[in-house]
Design a protein around this motif. Structure first.
Motif, PDB file in Angstrom:
ATOM      1  N   ARG A 216       0.812  -1.225   0.000  1.00 16.52           N
ATOM      2  CA  ARG A 216       0.000   0.000   0.000  1.00 16.52           C
ATOM      3  C   ARG A 216       0.845   1.275   0.000  1.00 16.52           C
ATOM      4  O   ARG A 216       0.316   2.371  -0.161  1.00 16.52           O
ATOM      5  N   VAL A 217       2.146   1.132   0.180  1.00 18.89           N
ATOM      6  CA  VAL A 217       3.014   2.313   0.246  1.00 18.89           C
ATOM      7  C   VAL A 217       2.999   3.039  -1.097  1.00 18.89           C
ATOM      8  O   VAL A 217       3.130   2.428  -2.154  1.00 18.89           O
ATOM      9  N   THR A 218       2.843   4.359  -1.051  1.00 21.74           N
ATOM     10  CA  THR A 218       2.769   5.139  -2.287  1.00 21.74           C
ATOM     11  C   THR A 218       4.069   5.878  -2.555  1.00 21.74           C
ATOM     12  O   THR A 218       4.784   6.271  -1.635  1.00 21.74           O
ATOM     13  N   ASN A 219       4.362   6.077  -3.835  1.00 24.37           N
ATOM     14  CA  ASN A 219       5.558   6.828  -4.222  1.00 24.37           C
ATOM     15  C   ASN A 219       5.231   8.306  -4.417  1.00 24.37           C
ATOM     16  O   ASN A 219       4.126   8.755  -4.100  1.00 24.37           O
ATOM     17  N   ALA A 220       6.188   9.063  -4.963  1.00 23.36           N
ATOM     18  CA  ALA A 220       6.000  10.505  -5.120  1.00 23.36           C
ATOM     19  C   ALA A 220       4.865  10.836  -6.074  1.00 23.36           C
ATOM     20  O   ALA A 220       4.285  11.927  -6.016  1.00 23.36           O
ATOM     21  N   GLU A 221       4.509   9.915  -6.954  1.00 19.23           N
ATOM     22  CA  GLU A 221       3.402  10.126  -7.890  1.00 19.23           C
ATOM     23  C   GLU A 221       2.068   9.660  -7.326  1.00 19.23           C
ATOM     24  O   GLU A 221       1.040   9.743  -7.998  1.00 19.23           O
ATOM     25  N   GLY A 222       2.105   9.156  -6.094  1.00 19.39           N
ATOM     26  CA  GLY A 222       0.876   8.721  -5.437  1.00 19.39           C
ATOM     27  C   GLY A 222       0.452   7.315  -5.777  1.00 19.39           C
ATOM     28  O   GLY A 222      -0.652   6.890  -5.418  1.00 19.39           O
ATOM     29  N   ASN A 223       1.321   6.566  -6.456  1.00 17.15           N
ATOM     30  CA  ASN A 223       0.979   5.197  -6.853  1.00 17.15           C
ATOM     31  C   ASN A 223       1.578   4.178  -5.899  1.00 17.15           C
ATOM     32  O   ASN A 223       2.748   4.287  -5.499  1.00 17.15           O
ATOM     33  N   ASN A 224       0.794   3.165  -5.553  1.00 16.54           N
ATOM     34  CA  ASN A 224       1.350   2.039  -4.824  1.00 16.54           C
ATOM     35  C   ASN A 224       1.910   1.036  -5.844  1.00 16.54           C
ATOM     36  O   ASN A 224       1.744   1.213  -7.054  1.00 16.54           O
ATOM     37  N   PRO A 225       2.595  -0.011  -5.399  1.00 16.84           N
ATOM     38  CA  PRO A 225       3.190  -0.949  -6.351  1.00 16.84           C
ATOM     39  C   PRO A 225       2.184  -1.617  -7.290  1.00 16.84           C
ATOM     40  O   PRO A 225       2.524  -1.925  -8.438  1.00 16.84           O
ATOM     41  N   LEU A 226       0.960  -1.822  -6.832  1.00 21.49           N
ATOM     42  CA  LEU A 226      -0.044  -2.419  -7.707  1.00 21.49           C
ATOM     43  C   LEU A 226      -0.414  -1.464  -8.838  1.00 21.49           C
ATOM     44  O   LEU A 226      -0.586  -1.884  -9.990  1.00 21.49           O
ATOM     45  N   HIS A 227      -0.554  -0.180  -8.518  1.00 20.99           N
ATOM     46  CA  HIS A 227      -0.814   0.813  -9.562  1.00 20.99           C
ATOM     47  C   HIS A 227       0.318   0.817 -10.586  1.00 20.99           C
ATOM     48  O   HIS A 227       0.085   0.867 -11.796  1.00 20.99           O
ATOM     49  N   VAL A 228       1.555   0.769 -10.084  1.00 17.36           N
ATOM     50  CA  VAL A 228       2.729   0.775 -10.961  1.00 17.36           C
ATOM     51  C   VAL A 228       2.724  -0.460 -11.860  1.00 17.36           C
ATOM     52  O   VAL A 228       3.017  -0.372 -13.053  1.00 17.36           O
ATOM     53  N   ALA A 229       2.390  -1.603 -11.287  1.00 18.20           N
ATOM     54  CA  ALA A 229       2.336  -2.836 -12.070  1.00 18.20           C
ATOM     55  C   ALA A 229       1.305  -2.737 -13.184  1.00 18.20           C
ATOM     56  O   ALA A 229       1.536  -3.157 -14.322  1.00 18.20           O
ATOM     57  N   ALA A 230       0.148  -2.157 -12.859  1.00 20.95           N
ATOM     58  CA  ALA A 230      -0.915  -2.010 -13.854  1.00 20.95           C
ATOM     59  C   ALA A 230      -0.519  -1.027 -14.952  1.00 20.95           C
ATOM     60  O   ALA A 230      -0.865  -1.212 -16.124  1.00 20.95           O
ATOM     61  N   LEU A 231       0.224   0.004 -14.584  1.00 13.97           N
ATOM     62  CA  LEU A 231       0.607   1.038 -15.544  1.00 13.97           C
ATOM     63  C   LEU A 231       1.769   0.618 -16.443  1.00 13.97           C
ATOM     64  O   LEU A 231       1.774   0.907 -17.641  1.00 13.97           O
ATOM     65  N   TYR A 232       2.753  -0.070 -15.866  1.00 14.10           N
ATOM     66  CA  TYR A 232       4.008  -0.282 -16.596  1.00 14.10           C
ATOM     67  C   TYR A 232       4.490  -1.728 -16.647  1.00 14.10           C
ATOM     68  O   TYR A 232       5.349  -2.045 -17.474  1.00 14.10           O
ATOM     69  N   GLY A 233       3.995  -2.577 -15.793  1.00 16.22           N
ATOM     70  CA  GLY A 233       4.698  -3.830 -15.524  1.00 16.22           C
ATOM     71  C   GLY A 233       4.540  -4.975 -16.481  1.00 16.22           C
ATOM     72  O   GLY A 233       5.254  -5.963 -16.378  1.00 16.22           O
ATOM     73  N   GLY A 234       3.615  -4.918 -17.415  1.00 15.90           N
ATOM     74  CA  GLY A 234       3.433  -6.052 -18.300  1.00 15.90           C
ATOM     75  C   GLY A 234       2.299  -6.949 -17.841  1.00 15.90           C
ATOM     76  O   GLY A 234       1.789  -6.825 -16.722  1.00 15.90           O
ATOM     77  N   PRO A 235       1.891  -7.898 -18.688  1.00 23.90           N
ATOM     78  CA  PRO A 235       0.652  -8.652 -18.472  1.00 23.90           C
ATOM     79  C   PRO A 235       0.599  -9.486 -17.191  1.00 23.90           C
ATOM     80  O   PRO A 235      -0.453  -9.623 -16.596  1.00 23.90           O
ATOM     81  N   MET A 236       1.720 -10.062 -16.750  1.00 29.98           N
ATOM     82  CA  MET A 236       1.681 -10.961 -15.600  1.00 29.98           C
ATOM     83  C   MET A 236       2.050 -10.275 -14.286  1.00 29.98           C
ATOM     84  O   MET A 236       1.920 -10.877 -13.220  1.00 29.98           O
ATOM     85  N   THR A 237       2.499  -9.039 -14.354  1.00 27.78           N
ATOM     86  CA  THR A 237       3.055  -8.405 -13.157  1.00 27.78           C
ATOM     87  C   THR A 237       2.001  -8.155 -12.091  1.00 27.78           C
ATOM     88  O   THR A 237       2.185  -8.506 -10.924  1.00 27.78           O
ATOM     89  N   LEU A 238       0.893  -7.535 -12.473  1.00 29.71           N
ATOM     90  CA  LEU A 238      -0.162  -7.252 -11.500  1.00 29.71           C
ATOM     91  C   LEU A 238      -0.722  -8.545 -10.941  1.00 29.71           C
ATOM     92  O   LEU A 238      -0.965  -8.664  -9.730  1.00 29.71           O
ATOM     93  N   GLU A 239      -0.926  -9.518 -11.796  1.00 27.82           N
ATOM     94  CA  GLU A 239      -1.451 -10.810 -11.338  1.00 27.82           C
ATOM     95  C   GLU A 239      -0.514 -11.442 -10.312  1.00 27.82           C
ATOM     96  O   GLU A 239      -0.965 -12.024  -9.315  1.00 27.82           O
ATOM     97  N   THR A 240       0.788 -11.298 -10.527  1.00 26.41           N
ATOM     98  CA  THR A 240       1.759 -11.868  -9.594  1.00 26.41           C
ATOM     99  C   THR A 240       1.686 -11.187  -8.241  1.00 26.41           C
ATOM    100  O   THR A 240       1.697 -11.849  -7.189  1.00 26.41           O
ATOM    101  N   ILE A 241       1.610  -9.853  -8.231  1.00 28.17           N
ATOM    102  CA  ILE A 241       1.517  -9.135  -6.955  1.00 28.17           C
ATOM    103  C   ILE A 241       0.244  -9.534  -6.210  1.00 28.17           C
ATOM    104  O   ILE A 241       0.260  -9.752  -4.994  1.00 28.17           O
ATOM    105  N   ILE A 242      -0.851  -9.638  -6.932  1.00 35.29           N
ATOM    106  CA  ILE A 242      -2.114 -10.033  -6.302  1.00 35.29           C
ATOM    107  C   ILE A 242      -1.990 -11.426  -5.705  1.00 35.29           C
ATOM    108  O   ILE A 242      -2.432 -11.691  -4.582  1.00 35.29           O
TER     109      ILE A 242
END
Length: 373
Positions: A216-242
């Motif tokens: 849940r920790v947010t960066n300077a842009e206000g995104n948590n790691p899940l947001h980052v995964a959805a924005l940039y990480g590729g097809p399996m990244t968000l699924e892996t974090i979940i």
């Protein structure tokens, strides 16, 4: 001693020191070191550093030659001698995985020396995926030391292009064993934790080792790691974090013991994962998010739900219309599941007439009752 440049390179980039280091014994090394001291007017028994560059002590470290390093140190050459990037011989040993050198000398010098980028030997060993070097340096280094962009060794493990999953696991285990909990979620100068970095780089094998961090920790842009995964990480990244963090898919929030996971967390724009995935036409993750408890009715700062965003994006970005229609279809199909969870109802079987009734109520609510600002 008549002015010859001992650092002059041949066509292979080698200096006279390279050939000296390849010689057996230390006699030649001692002779040329004395010549160097004479040419540079260095007083006897005075500690000195070579001029910046690929110095003899760096070459010896790269070759894992403990004997020649001891010889150089005995002749008052400073262990702080630096190459062109500000690396000491310990940095070089860490990069080249020179284990004998690290084992012999890493604990002799208590001062933490950072190179021009702020990296310690431990940062370098992690960056290059040298796990044996990391093991040697762990007990003799600080995991809290940051380089000039605020990265700890754990950030480097997430960032490196090498296979550093085992190193990431080792660093996390060491931090946990020392109860240094704040180090797990340490932020770099952009507010990113190691989990943010692994998510952005799509490093699913690293993400699997970072389950002790707070998603849940947010960066300077206000995104948590899940947001980052959805924005940039590729097809399996968000699924892996979940998969790593999702202990309680019924409500999208991890168990009360840790409270480190929230599917419905909004970023600084008020966007949840559903908003981000909808704009990207990511229907697979939309499906997974709804099934795991994401809230279809959440509104961002503009008051938009996921359906508002779909309607807007279909006009703004018509080339992705097929993907947006698939997202919409997923929402329609799974809307009764969301509705029942929101209302505390039992989800009917697929052949139950109540399923269609709940679907109608859910879609009427989502399309008619929620207005944006």
């Amino acid at each position: 001693a008549n002015g010859a440049d001992m650092n002059k390179k041949n066509k292979m980039g080698q200096t006279v020191w390279d050939f000296i280091m390849d010689s057996s014994g230390i006699a030649l090394l001692k002779m040329y070191t004395n010549i160097y001291k004479l040419v540079n007017h260095i007083q006897p028994n005075t500690e000195f550093s070579f001029c910046r560059g690929r110095t003899p002590i760096h070459i010896a470290a790269a070759k894992d030659d403990v004997t020649k390093i001891k010889c150089l140190l005995s002749m008052h050459i400073s262990w702080k001698s630096k190459d062109d990037m500000g690396n000491t011989f310990l940095h070089t040993a860490a990069r080249e995985n020179s284990l004998q050198v690290l084992d012999e000398f890493a604990s002799q010098f208590e001062e933490i020396i950072q190179n021009d980028h702020g990296d310690t030997p431990l940062h370098i060993a992690v960056k290059h995926g040298n796990i044996e070097a990391v093991k040697l340096l762990l007990s003799r280094s600080s995991l809290a030391t940051r380089n000039k962009v605020g990265s700890t060794p754990l950030h480097i493990a997430a960032w490196s292009d090498r296979d550093t999953a085992d190193i990431a696991r080792l660093l996390v285990e060491t931090i946990v064993a020392c109860s240094s909990w704040s180090l797990l979620d340490a932020k770099d100068i952009k507010g990113n934790t190691a989990l943010h970095i692994a998510a952005k780089r799509g490093r699913t094998n690293i993400i699997e080792e970072l389950g002790a961090l707070d998603s849940r920790v947010t960066n300077a842009e206000g995104n948590n790691p899940l947001h980052v995964a959805a924005l940039y990480g590729g097809p399996m990244t968000l699924e892996t974090i979940i998969d790593v963090f999702n202990d309680n898919p019924a409500n999208g929030v991890k168990d009360s013991k840790s409270q480190r996971f929230n599917l419905n967390q909004a970023n600084s724009c008020g966007d949840t994962l559903l908003h981000i995935c909808a704009r990207q036409g990511d229907y697979d993750n939309i499906k997974n998010l709804i099934e795991d408890g994401a809230n279809l009715a959440v509104q961002n700062i503009l008051g938009n739900t996921i359906l508002h965003d779909l309607a807007e994006q279909s006009v703004v970005n018509p080339t992705k219309m097929d993907s947006y229609l698939k997202v919409y279809n997923v929402i329609v199909v799974l809307s009764p599941v969301w509705w029942c969870k929101a209302k505390g109802y039992h989800v009917p079987d697929e052949d139950s007439p109540m399923l269609a009734q709940y679907q109608r109520l859910a879609m009427l609510y989502l399309t008619s009752d929620i207005q944006n600002s």
